[in-house]
Design a protein around this motif. Structure first.
Motif, mmCIF file in Angstrom:
data_model
loop_
_atom_site.group_PDB
_atom_site.id
_atom_site.type_symbol
_atom_site.label_atom_id
_atom_site.label_comp_id
_atom_site.label_asym_id
_atom_site.label_seq_id
_atom_site.Cartn_x
_atom_site.Cartn_y
_atom_site.Cartn_z
ATOM 1 N N ALA A 197 0.832 -1.213 0.000
ATOM 2 C CA ALA A 197 0.000 0.000 0.000
ATOM 3 C C ALA A 197 0.866 1.263 0.000
ATOM 4 O O ALA A 197 0.613 2.199 -0.772
ATOM 5 N N VAL A 198 1.897 1.296 0.858
ATOM 6 C CA VAL A 198 2.731 2.513 0.869
ATOM 7 C C VAL A 198 3.552 2.612 -0.410
ATOM 8 O O VAL A 198 3.845 3.711 -0.891
ATOM 9 N N PHE A 199 3.871 1.468 -1.003
ATOM 10 C CA PHE A 199 4.600 1.469 -2.276
ATOM 11 C C PHE A 199 3.735 2.119 -3.357
ATOM 12 O O PHE A 199 4.203 2.990 -4.104
ATOM 13 N N ILE A 200 2.463 1.704 -3.424
ATOM 14 C CA ILE A 200 1.576 2.274 -4.442
ATOM 15 C C ILE A 200 1.357 3.763 -4.179
ATOM 16 O O ILE A 200 1.371 4.585 -5.103
ATOM 17 N N ALA A 201 1.192 4.117 -2.907
ATOM 18 C CA ALA A 201 1.026 5.533 -2.572
ATOM 19 C C ALA A 201 2.270 6.314 -2.976
ATOM 20 O O ALA A 201 2.177 7.426 -3.523
ATOM 21 N N GLY A 202 3.446 5.736 -2.753
ATOM 22 C CA GLY A 202 4.693 6.389 -3.134
ATOM 23 C C GLY A 202 4.773 6.599 -4.637
ATOM 24 O O GLY A 202 5.187 7.659 -5.110
ATOM 25 N N GLY A 233 5.229 10.038 -6.430
ATOM 26 C CA GLY A 233 6.602 10.129 -6.907
ATOM 27 C C GLY A 233 7.636 10.285 -5.804
ATOM 28 O O GLY A 233 8.602 11.013 -5.949
ATOM 29 N N ARG A 234 7.401 9.645 -4.644
ATOM 30 C CA ARG A 234 8.381 9.697 -3.559
ATOM 31 C C ARG A 234 8.771 8.294 -3.149
ATOM 32 O O ARG A 234 8.031 7.348 -3.354
ATOM 33 N N THR A 235 9.923 8.165 -2.520
ATOM 34 C CA THR A 235 10.309 6.862 -1.996
ATOM 35 C C THR A 235 9.359 6.504 -0.868
ATOM 36 O O THR A 235 9.194 7.280 0.065
ATOM 37 N N VAL A 283 -7.256 -0.761 2.642
ATOM 38 C CA VAL A 283 -8.436 -1.549 2.281
ATOM 39 C C VAL A 283 -8.571 -1.610 0.764
ATOM 40 O O VAL A 283 -8.836 -2.672 0.182
ATOM 41 N N GLY A 284 -8.357 -0.463 0.121
ATOM 42 C CA GLY A 284 -8.464 -0.419 -1.336
ATOM 43 C C GLY A 284 -7.455 -1.334 -2.013
ATOM 44 O O GLY A 284 -7.797 -2.088 -2.927
ATOM 45 N N VAL A 285 -6.217 -1.281 -1.551
ATOM 46 C CA VAL A 285 -5.173 -2.117 -2.163
ATOM 47 C C VAL A 285 -5.503 -3.596 -1.980
ATOM 48 O O VAL A 285 -5.377 -4.404 -2.909
ATOM 49 N N ILE A 286 -5.985 -3.953 -0.794
ATOM 50 C CA ILE A 286 -6.323 -5.357 -0.532
ATOM 51 C C ILE A 286 -7.412 -5.829 -1.489
ATOM 52 O O ILE A 286 -7.322 -6.899 -2.091
ATOM 53 N N LEU A 287 -8.463 -5.000 -1.633
ATOM 54 C CA LEU A 287 -9.576 -5.414 -2.488
ATOM 55 C C LEU A 287 -9.177 -5.443 -3.958
ATOM 56 O O LEU A 287 -9.598 -6.328 -4.698
ATOM 57 N N ILE A 288 -8.343 -4.483 -4.383
ATOM 58 C CA ILE A 288 -7.971 -4.461 -5.797
ATOM 59 C C ILE A 288 -7.035 -5.630 -6.117
ATOM 60 O O ILE A 288 -7.234 -6.351 -7.088
ATOM 61 N N VAL A 289 -6.046 -5.850 -5.263
ATOM 62 C CA VAL A 289 -5.120 -6.966 -5.510
ATOM 63 C C VAL A 289 -5.891 -8.283 -5.508
ATOM 64 O O VAL A 289 -5.750 -9.117 -6.395
ATOM 65 N N GLY A 290 -6.773 -8.463 -4.484
ATOM 66 C CA GLY A 290 -7.533 -9.696 -4.406
ATOM 67 C C GLY A 290 -8.587 -9.791 -5.489
ATOM 68 O O GLY A 290 -8.701 -10.797 -6.185
#
Lengths: 201, 567
Positions: free
Chosen positions: B393-398, B402-404, B535-542
């Motif tokens: 989730a933090v990776f996608i947010a990054g 455009g930040r690490t 929550v969004g990342v979990i639902l989209i990945v799944g």
């Protein structure tokens, strides 16, 4: 890396002795001491004979008894041990029917059960729990509606007044815990024992 | 749906939430190595075990050593459990004279219990001796759960530490989890279960003569001692075939409430342990909130689907509420709640037959497991699964800004993201790959009990449950065959161990990192925005991964049911 082999062996043996022998055997001793009835399976004894367990449903088919729910349990076929045959309320092989909601076999079985029940009591709607199999195949309970549905048949078979039988059902109805938790229910074996006790008076 | 049903569900959620902090506080003390009120009794046992094993409790391990210790311990457990089953016919505590377990079934069961899955291809009351139930299955209910807790602790230490080489000591974490957490609760609650009616004896099966004069054989055993750890350790393997639906395992609504609380208790408490160890309890509550949102949504759909029931029942003039495969004392609301809990956690115990759930009612357990059982999840396993999702989730947010990406002051870099993706991709590979094989080969098709889309759901559910280490089933599936025993065994191994190793690699890599100071561009991970993102990342990945398979099973079956089609 191989330094981890000794702890692996010691730990599996040590924890097995603690959690696999000391714990369950200690619990057995303690339970037998503090709650011997329940630890022994809540068995019901009448005239010196074990007639079942208060917690485990049993198969009733006679007109003079209240019936439990359909049970899908099976037993090994005596003729061929690789096959199984229907054996309702087999408490040595608990199981559900596992029929899905679009199963033709399920709906056909339910249709036949509904017709049979309607023939016995055309006046009232058939309660759902009397035509659906339980999860364990050993459900000891029916809903109060399912017990009241059977009152006319049982009263007639025993020559009792329906009001008297209905009162017995009400007496044996357990409500929700604290009026909140679980569902109202009637223990079929308990109710039938009470019926027999009336007859014996 | 009734008001009472919703109140019972709400009551459950309140109890679990209230337990998070006290349990978290206690476990935090235990795993920090502090003294607790049980130390005077348990410390000598604990230190005795370390002395025999040659373990220095002060010495910590590199993540690779931690992983090796865990793997060796699992192998030793596998061998002892396999041997117990194969030789049960000549060992004591076998009053029914049960025969040795067949090799493929013994393999499947051993894998199942060391991986905290507790998938059961067998009927316990006619297959397993009391010795195997106690010295085999009960032991693994304890130690596989303790292993999960240890692994979660290792990952948390990865986040909590800076510039460190070690992530803890597997032997210490596992032993303390068994002795200080699992065992005391099991003794107290186990006795409560006996009081409420769960048997605890070593007697032969009772031969009763029923009121109608028929013969009824009633299986007995040391049930309560296994029942409590089965729930507390999110194992889920029933002492009896009908699992927690069996009136001996779960005699009434009160025991049922306690069982449901036990499933979530430790997993929920571990979110608080996480918060305490990283020095900010809000971080734990954020994770708990994400779990809670997904859980409540699942329960609502499940309860609605089961209460709305089956139109085919209504056509017969019946109440359509789906009582097929359910027990009267639990009813619709509790059965729906339990089904959601047991699959959100990696428990897999059941009080209703999942095979008989309505299509959408059965969809929720499937989705809960496919998401990786991170909604509270298995003890330990749920938390580390969820933290891997948080990394993504933090990776996608990054990426979006455009930040690490950072999480808890640790920079999330290529290595962590690669390992997280590896852990996440293992699940669909095993679930979808093996299901695809099972529904085209003859031995796979031979096991299906239901026709039509429901048959496909049975196979999909089996591989999902095995890979996610859940253990519940669409139990009509005839799984006790060499084909299913072997492939499901492989799925359980893949789902457990191929997920753990990359997860520990993340732990080791994070532990070695320095702490980055938060800046204006840092995404706060204790607030609503992060919870929503997670929550969004979990639902989209799944959702994206499994939607096609779900369409072929429960979704098409739902429309078939509405159209009145039978198979």
């Amino acid at each position: 890396m191989f330094a981890q082999i000794r702890p692996a062996l010691v730990m599996i043996i040590g924890l097995s002795l603690i959690t696999g022998l000391a714990y369950p055997l200690g619990m057995t001793g303690l339970a037998q001491l503090v709650f011997p009835e329940q630890a022994g399976g809540s068995l019901v004894v009448r005239n010196g004979q074990v007639i079942g367990s208060a917690l485990i449903g049993q198969n009733f088919t006679a007109e003079r008894y209240f019936h439990g729910r359909p049970s899908a349990t099976t037993a090994a076929d005596p003729a061929d041990a690789t096959k199984s045959v229907a054996a309702p309320y087999n408490a040595a092989n608990s199981s559900g029917a596992n029929a899905g909601p679009t199963s033709k076999a399920l709906i056909e079985r339910m249709t036949a059960d509904v017709d049979a029940l309607k023939a016995g009591n055309p006046a009232a709607p058939v309660p759902i729990d009397l035509v659906t199999t339980s999860a364990s195949g050993l459900d000891p309970d029916i809903t109060p509606a399912a017990a009241l549905f059977q009152v006319p048949r049982v009263a007639k078979a025993r020559g009792l007044a329906p009001e008297q039988v209905a009162a017995l059902v009400t007496e044996h109805t357990q409500g929700r815990l604290l009026g909140l938790i679980g569902e109202p229910r009637v223990n079929v074996l308990g109710l039938n024992l009470a019926l027999d006790a009336i007859g014996a008076k | 749906m009734t008001a009472n049903g919703w109140i019972q569900i709400a009551l459950y959620c309140v109890i679990v939430t209230a337990l998070v902090k006290p349990l978290g506080g206690y476990m935090h003390r235990v795993f920090s190595g502090e003294r607790t009120f049980l130390s005077p009794i348990l410390a000598p046992v604990e230190h005795g075990l370390y002395a025999l094993a040659g373990v220095d409790r002060k010495a910590e391990q590199h993540w690779v050593t931690y992983a090796v210790a865990m793997l060796f311990f699992s192998v030793a457990g596998f061998v002892s459990l396999y041997a117990l089953q194969r030789f049960q016919n000549v060992l004591p505590f076998n009053p029914e004279g049960l025969d040795a377990v067949t090799p493929d079934l013994a393999f499947n069961t051993s894998v199942s219990f060391i991986s905290n899955t507790n998938w059961q291809s067998y009927v316990p009351e006619s297959t397993m001796s009391y010795l195997v139930q106690m010295l085999g299955l009960t032991v693994h209910n304890f130690v596989s759960a303790a292993t999960g807790i240890g692994l979660a602790l290792a990952l948390i230490r990865g986040f909590a530490r800076r510039s460190a080489r070690t992530v803890g000591n597997f032997w210490v974490d596992m032993t303390r989890a068994v002795l200080y957490v699992l065992l005391p609760i099991s003794i107290v609650v186990g006795l409560f279960f006996v009081w409420q009616g769960t048997p605890q004896n070593l007697d032969a099966y009772v031969q009763a003569t029923t009121l109608e004069g028929a013969r009824q054989t009633i299986a007995q055993g040391p049930v309560a001692s296994q029942e409590v750890i089965k729930m507390l350790g999110t194992n889920g393997g029933g002492f009896f075939n009908a699992n927690s639906a069996h009136p001996y395992e779960n005699p009434n609504a009160l025991t049922n409430l306690v069982q449901m609380v036990l499933i979530f208790a430790l997993g929920a408490g571990l979110t608080n342990v996480f918060g305490r160890m990283v020095g900010d309890q809000r971080q734990g509550w954020a994770i708990f909130a994400a779990m809670g949102i997904l859980f409540v949504a699942g329960v609502a759909v499940l309860y609605w689907a089961e209460a709305a029931g089956n139109p085919a029942f209504a056509a017969l003039g019946l109440d359509p509420a789906n009582m097929e495969g359910k027990e009267v004392r639990f009813g619709i609301a509790n059965s729906a709640l339990f089904a959601a809990i047991t699959t959100a956690a990696s428990c897999g115990a059941v009080i209703a037959m999942h095979d008989a759930l309505t299509p959408l009612g059965g969809l929720i357990p499937l989705v809960n497991m496919m998401l990786g059982e991170i909604i509270v999840g298995g003890v330990g396993a749920g938390l580390y699964g969820m933290l891997i999702m948080a990394v993504i989730a933090v990776f996608i947010a990054g990426l979006m800004v455009g930040r690490t990406p950072e999480y808890l002051g640790k920079k999330i870099e290529a290595k962590e993201v690669k390992m997280a993706m590896l852990a996440i991709l293992i699940l669909p590979l095993s679930i979808l790959g093996l299901t695809a094989v099972a529904v085209v080969v003859a031995p796979g098709l031979a096991g299906l009990a239901n026709a039509g889309p429901h048959g496909f759901s049975e196979a999909l559910y089996a591989y999902t449950s095995a890979t996610a280490n859940n253990g519940s089933a669409f139990a009509g599936l005839g799984a006790n065959s060499p084909f299913y025993n072997t492939t499901l065994g492989v799925a359980m191994l893949v789902g457990r161990f191929l997920m753990i190793v990359p997860m520990l690699a993340i732990a080791g890599s994070l532990a070695a990192k320095k702490l980055a100071a938060p800046s204006a561009g840092t995404l706060p991970t204790h607030g609503g925005l992060f919870v929503g993102l997670l929550v969004g990342v979990i639902l989209i990945v799944g959702g994206l991964t499994y939607f096609p398979a779900l369409s072929l099973g429960p979704i098409v079956e739902h429309f078939a049911m509405l159209a009145g089609n039978l198979y």
